[in-house]
Scaffold this active site. Sequence first.
Site, PDB file in Angstrom:
ATOM      1  N   ASP A  22       0.853  -1.197   0.000  1.00  0.00           N
ATOM      2  CA  ASP A  22       0.000   0.000   0.000  1.00  0.00           C
ATOM      3  C   ASP A  22       0.889   1.248   0.000  1.00  0.00           C
ATOM      4  O   ASP A  22       1.266   1.757   1.056  1.00  0.00           O
ATOM      5  CB  ASP A  22      -0.889  -0.062   1.260  1.00  0.00           C
ATOM      6  CG  ASP A  22      -1.712   1.191   1.478  1.00  0.00           C
ATOM      7  OD1 ASP A  22      -1.850   1.993   0.527  1.00  0.00           O
ATOM      8  OD2 ASP A  22      -2.228   1.359   2.595  1.00  0.00           O
ATOM      9  N   ASN A  24       0.206   4.390  -1.062  1.00  0.00           N
ATOM     10  CA  ASN A  24      -0.373   5.692  -0.694  1.00  0.00           C
ATOM     11  C   ASN A  24      -1.005   5.691   0.696  1.00  0.00           C
ATOM     12  O   ASN A  24      -1.721   6.618   1.063  1.00  0.00           O
ATOM     13  CB  ASN A  24      -1.372   6.178  -1.771  1.00  0.00           C
ATOM     14  CG  ASN A  24      -2.608   5.299  -1.818  1.00  0.00           C
ATOM     15  OD1 ASN A  24      -2.679   4.277  -1.127  1.00  0.00           O
ATOM     16  ND2 ASN A  24      -3.586   5.675  -2.620  1.00  0.00           N
ATOM     17  N   ASP A  26      -3.503   4.168   2.252  1.00  0.00           N
ATOM     18  CA  ASP A  26      -4.946   4.326   2.495  1.00  0.00           C
ATOM     19  C   ASP A  26      -5.558   3.023   3.027  1.00  0.00           C
ATOM     20  O   ASP A  26      -6.781   2.891   3.108  1.00  0.00           O
ATOM     21  CB  ASP A  26      -5.669   4.787   1.213  1.00  0.00           C
ATOM     22  CG  ASP A  26      -5.606   3.734   0.119  1.00  0.00           C
ATOM     23  OD1 ASP A  26      -4.882   2.721   0.285  1.00  0.00           O
ATOM     24  OD2 ASP A  26      -6.276   3.912  -0.922  1.00  0.00           O
ATOM     25  N   ASP A  30      -1.942  -1.172  -3.773  1.00  0.00           N
ATOM     26  CA  ASP A  30      -2.112  -0.412  -5.013  1.00  0.00           C
ATOM     27  C   ASP A  30      -0.998  -0.706  -6.011  1.00  0.00           C
ATOM     28  O   ASP A  30      -0.008  -1.373  -5.689  1.00  0.00           O
ATOM     29  CB  ASP A  30      -2.211   1.097  -4.711  1.00  0.00           C
ATOM     30  CG  ASP A  30      -1.141   1.548  -3.725  1.00  0.00           C
ATOM     31  OD1 ASP A  30       0.026   1.190  -3.939  1.00  0.00           O
ATOM     32  OD2 ASP A  30      -1.486   2.231  -2.736  1.00  0.00           O
ATOM     33  N   ASP A  99      -6.084 -11.715 -14.626  1.00  0.00           N
ATOM     34  CA  ASP A  99      -7.168 -12.589 -14.212  1.00  0.00           C
ATOM     35  C   ASP A  99      -8.388 -12.208 -15.043  1.00  0.00           C
ATOM     36  O   ASP A  99      -8.658 -11.023 -15.222  1.00  0.00           O
ATOM     37  CB  ASP A  99      -7.466 -12.331 -12.726  1.00  0.00           C
ATOM     38  CG  ASP A  99      -7.838 -13.585 -11.984  1.00  0.00           C
ATOM     39  OD1 ASP A  99      -8.640 -14.350 -12.533  1.00  0.00           O
ATOM     40  OD2 ASP A  99      -7.326 -13.790 -10.872  1.00  0.00           O
ATOM     41  N   GLU A 259      -8.910 -21.867 -14.453  1.00  0.00           N
ATOM     42  CA  GLU A 259      -9.232 -22.370 -13.119  1.00  0.00           C
ATOM     43  C   GLU A 259     -10.565 -23.056 -13.234  1.00  0.00           C
ATOM     44  O   GLU A 259     -11.563 -22.451 -13.623  1.00  0.00           O
ATOM     45  CB  GLU A 259      -9.326 -21.222 -12.117  1.00  0.00           C
ATOM     46  CG  GLU A 259      -9.511 -21.742 -10.707  1.00  0.00           C
ATOM     47  CD  GLU A 259     -10.620 -21.068  -9.927  1.00  0.00           C
ATOM     48  OE1 GLU A 259     -10.587 -21.107  -8.707  1.00  0.00           O
ATOM     49  OE2 GLU A 259     -11.548 -20.506 -10.552  1.00  0.00           O
ATOM     50  N   ASP A 333      -7.331 -18.477  -2.542  1.00  0.00           N
ATOM     51  CA  ASP A 333      -8.554 -19.143  -2.088  1.00  0.00           C
ATOM     52  C   ASP A 333      -8.288 -20.197  -1.019  1.00  0.00           C
ATOM     53  O   ASP A 333      -9.199 -20.955  -0.670  1.00  0.00           O
ATOM     54  CB  ASP A 333      -9.242 -19.850  -3.275  1.00  0.00           C
ATOM     55  CG  ASP A 333      -9.880 -18.871  -4.244  1.00  0.00           C
ATOM     56  OD1 ASP A 333     -10.195 -17.747  -3.838  1.00  0.00           O
ATOM     57  OD2 ASP A 333     -10.061 -19.248  -5.420  1.00  0.00           O
TER      58      ASP A 333
HETATM   59  O1  TEU Z   1     -12.846 -19.548  -7.290  1.00  0.00           O
HETATM   60  C1  TEU Z   1     -13.624 -20.640  -7.635  1.00  0.00           C
HETATM   61  C2  TEU Z   1     -14.077 -21.526  -6.529  1.00  0.00           C
HETATM   62  O2  TEU Z   1     -15.117 -22.079  -6.643  1.00  0.00           O
HETATM   63  C3  TEU Z   1     -13.316 -21.822  -5.295  1.00  0.00           C
HETATM   64  O3  TEU Z   1     -11.974 -21.894  -5.358  1.00  0.00           O
HETATM   65  C4  TEU Z   1     -13.825 -21.029  -4.139  1.00  0.00           C
HETATM   66  O4  TEU Z   1     -12.865 -20.172  -3.626  1.00  0.00           O
HETATM   67  C5  TEU Z   1     -14.198 -21.985  -3.040  1.00  0.00           C
HETATM   68  O5  TEU Z   1     -15.120 -22.874  -3.545  1.00  0.00           O
HETATM   69  C6  TEU Z   1     -14.803 -21.282  -1.857  1.00  0.00           C
HETATM   70  O6  TEU Z   1     -15.041 -22.255  -0.879  1.00  0.00           O
HETATM   71  C7  TEU Z   1     -12.745 -18.467  -8.152  1.00  0.00           C
HETATM   72  C8  TEU Z   1     -11.845 -17.411  -7.541  1.00  0.00           C
HETATM   73  O7  TEU Z   1     -10.551 -17.920  -7.409  1.00  0.00           O
HETATM   74  C9  TEU Z   1     -12.452 -16.977  -6.238  1.00  0.00           C
HETATM   75  O8  TEU Z   1     -11.627 -16.076  -5.549  1.00  0.00           O
HETATM   76  C10 TEU Z   1     -13.785 -16.353  -6.552  1.00  0.00           C
HETATM   77  O9  TEU Z   1     -14.437 -16.049  -5.356  1.00  0.00           O
HETATM   78  C11 TEU Z   1     -14.676 -17.285  -7.379  1.00  0.00           C
HETATM   79  O10 TEU Z   1     -13.990 -17.892  -8.453  1.00  0.00           O
HETATM   80  C12 TEU Z   1     -15.824 -16.514  -7.990  1.00  0.00           C
HETATM   81  O11 TEU Z   1     -15.361 -15.649  -8.978  1.00  0.00           O
END
Ligand code: TEU
Length: 564
Positions: A22, A24, A26, A30, A99, A259, A333
């Site tokens: 971060d 700046n 806040d 960033d 992403d 993913e 995640d």
């Molecule tokens: O994640 C997809 C997803 O279903 C899982 O990894 C999720 O984090 C898990 O089931 C929660 O228990 C992707 C992204 O990586 C995640 O950050 C997003 O929240 C999700 O898609 C929706 O866009």
Amino acid sequence: MQKTEWYKNAVVYQIYPFSFMDANNDGMGDIEGIISKLDYIRDLGVTAIWFSPLYRSPDYDYGYDISDYKDIDPQFGTMVDFDRLLEECHRRGLKVIMDMVLNHTSTEHRWFKEALSSPDSPYRDYYIIRKGKTEKGTLLPPTNWASTFTGSAWERIGETDEFYLHLFAKEQADLNWENPAVRKEIVDILNFWLAKGVDGFRFDVFNMFSKVYPLQDDHQKHTFQTGAQYFVDGPRMHEFLKEINEKALSLYDTFTVGESFHPSVEAAKEYVRPENHELDSIFAFGHFASDTIAQKQFFWKPLNLPQFKEGLLGPQIQNYGSGWNTLVIENHDNPRAVSRFSIDTKHYRYEAGSMLAMITYLGYGTPFIYMGQEAGFTNTDFKSMDQLKDPVSHFVYDLMLSYHIPKALAFRFIKYGARDHARVPMAWNDSVNGGFNAGHEPWQCVNPLYKKINIKADLESCQSLIRFYQKLLAFRKDNETILQGSVTEYDHENRKVIAYSRTRKDDCLFIFANFSNKPVSYTLPDAIRPAAVLMSNYSDLKLDGRTAELKPYQAVVLQAETES
Ligand code: TEU
């Protein structure tokens, strides 16, 4: 365009922009902050960065709910800042992977707002909107499908009898990929970023793009999500991927990683088969299920090492010579790797962190490192639910309470699997807020361990995990056997030791590790004749004939002669 397949020699570092740096002050990470740390990233031996979403978003799901695909969120900076970030990355030889969240948009996206503004809006068909069912005078959602984030996958539109589909939060409306106008927009978005010079994409939950029509109730019993059979690996998946590949991805020297949400083995292979011209790779997450029940990350079970091996090594063996792989042990995640997999973090954080790095990144595929993992960052000892910012932690907690699970127990479950562990601010040093900023309260609490566990302290330690990562990445960089060799697994059923070889022409490397906090005797497979120790996370290896006495979490690479 002739692809150089640069990604086959790449090492990717994932940045979660909210929590990286971060500049700046806040409270929020960033772009300026990221730029200030690019030298650090390059010096690790990394060659590409994947940025979790930087686009404009109301942040119900922290950037994974995009409201403008062609703009940068003001909290991170401006498009001018992004252009400079891109330039600064490229100047250092770092590729940039964006992403892309294309299964759904934010409900604050212009398309969704227009869709709801009038029944005749052409944008209505950008989403999946259906009339509900009336049973015994009650209006019910169109199908019984469940959202990944708990509850129904349908949200009623105001007081009408219509609902829109959201396979994640209700602020994330699923796009209708059946509509050619939607696919045209998507191709346009991809080309917008490619024309800017980005080098690739990570596609969020891509295998949910295609749904089975007509939409129908799911009458089967499922371990995962009700309805999944109607929206995972759907009938037009391959067609959709081929289309975006032909009209955007293939026009540049790109790398794509998808993913996927629990794909079937057959579908996974097809997505990455080079002749299919769909994706270059997909994430292999099978090993993340080796310490959780029914692939639900909040429900802990002791590590099942054979299951871990199957998840980590299975795709490398199955895809050899065909699709490309990814090597990953952490992301935004999941909890921190050294704090899970039944690891004794208290005593062996360095040993376990280096062992995980060796067994993961000496495999066949592109390494992905999640920020902070290289310094063995641990989970945070959260004290209460209000310290957790991820909506999923709250959805699942509420669900547990609705099943009368006592609060304290529910909190323990959530703490085990929370995505929040990966999302606390980076600890750069032992100054205020771990050096994440100059003292403004961060959006998410820092890990109180930052005074001890931070990047600077690691670099100054005589047991520096960062320096180990540098050594490991340098080792794999020009090693053709690691980059291209085939993978053979040994002793699958061994519940303490993981072992595999990498072979190319007449060169063979044997990689094995003790995945426990006790010494273990391990007898080498008959086919492996040790010639030299090339690398270990301990300074010595006790090898008596064919038997190695492995210390806790000791990992070793042997130069081997194979019996052939
Ligand atoms: O994640 C997809 C997803 O279903 C899982 O990894 C999720 O984090 C898990 O089931 C929660 O228990 C992707 C992204 O990586 C995640 O950050 C997003 O929240 C999700 O898609 C929706 O866009």
